[in-house]
Scaffold this active site. Structure first.
Site: not given
Length: 307
Positions: A188, A203, A246
């Protein structure tokens, strides 16, 4: 002496003997618990800020000197315009020879981006995860992090325990819905996921650069940047991934895998689901680390810098 007094004296002797026996047995067999068990409230905000500043100084695998950041224009989360026609990052090949970066890149092809698809976990993939953990746990960053967590009572002194904790919270697979086991904290955060036509995670600067190079990600502009001097930056930005928008993303740029994992791990263990205040290069910011409970275990659901 009366019979009653004799019985009383006899009982006192017996009770005293029992107490002494228990005391000496306890004293000879009981080993004091040398591991403190402090709640996270005993870790102050100043402790965390000093920890993060010290950690940046110890990031010997930092790759910022090999990274060029092309910010281009500012944007907003609501904008539908591409304010940055050029790629965000350019990375010199020397960065990919850094030991922890080299090991992390080997994991990029281990995951399916759709979170509702079962992952097939192979022996080779498990070995690649172990190789990454072996490398990063021997770095000054992770050694300092381990000692900090020991001091705060979150882990014991056995080095194996620290590695086991990292393996569990980062690489244990879980289902994010639909019963299909297709997600993990590592996938993730350090890669990306798609769920219900939304971008989830992503990230990490190394993965973003690779995906933008493969025309799978598109940087649209930035909202805010925190300068970490010669150690990189933190960026809040707008992008698309696999054609899905996003509006707001954030990531460190130029920092080592172990540095990012150390900050996220520390905030997860000490301030999960709360604000985790940190400081880097004199700039204050926070990390948010969220818990995902699965089959009785508390795992990392997400973690990211917020500026």
């Amino acid at each position: 002496m009366s019979l009653t007094s004799q019985r009383t004296s006899y009982l006192i002797v017996i009770v005293s003997a029992i107490i002494a026996s228990v005391y000496w047995s306890y004293g000879s067999n009981h080993q004091p618990n040398t591991r403190p068990n402090l709640p996270s409230s005993d870790v102050t905000d100043d402790d965390l800020k000093q920890f993060s500043e010290n950690l940046l100084d110890k990031d010997v695998n930092n790759a910022a000197k090999y990274v060029t950041i092309n910010l281009q224009s500012k944007t907003t989360s609501r904008s539908d315009r591409d304010e940055a026609p050029l790629p965000l990052l350019s990375i010199d090949k020397e960065a990919f020879s850094i030991a922890s970066i080299e090991k992390m890149l080997q994991l990029h092809n281990n995951y399916i981006v759709e979170s509702n698809v079962n992952e097939h976990y192979t022996a080779q993939e498990k070995q690649e995860e172990n190789n990454l953990l072996d490398v990063i746990t021997n770095t000054p960053v992770m050694q300092y992090t381990r000692n900090f967590l020991i001091d705060k009572g979150k882990i014991g002194r056995d080095p194996k325990e620290f590695k086991d904790v990292l393996r569990e919270i980062w690489f244990n697979m879980y289902a994010r819905g639909g019963g299909r086991i297709g997600s993990s904290g590592f996938e993730h955060i350090f890669l990306a996921e798609l769920k219900n036509h939304q971008v989830s995670g992503l990230h990490n600067w190394l993965y973003f650069e690779a995906e933008e190079k493969n025309n799978q990600a598109n940087y649209l502009g930035y909202m805010k940047k925190v300068d970490l001097g010669d150690k990189g930056a933190i960026l809040k930005f707008h992008f698309t991934f696999r054609g899905v928008d996003k509006p707001v993303g954030s990531m460190f740029i130029g920092t080592s895998p172990e540095f990012e994992m150390a900050l996220y791990t520390t905030c997860f263990l000490l301030r999960a689901d709360k604000i985790c205040p940190l400081s880097l290069n004199g700039h204050r910011f926070i990390i948010r680390a969220f818990t995902y409970r699965y089959r009785g275990k508390k795992l990392i659901g997400s973690a990211f810098p917020e500026i």
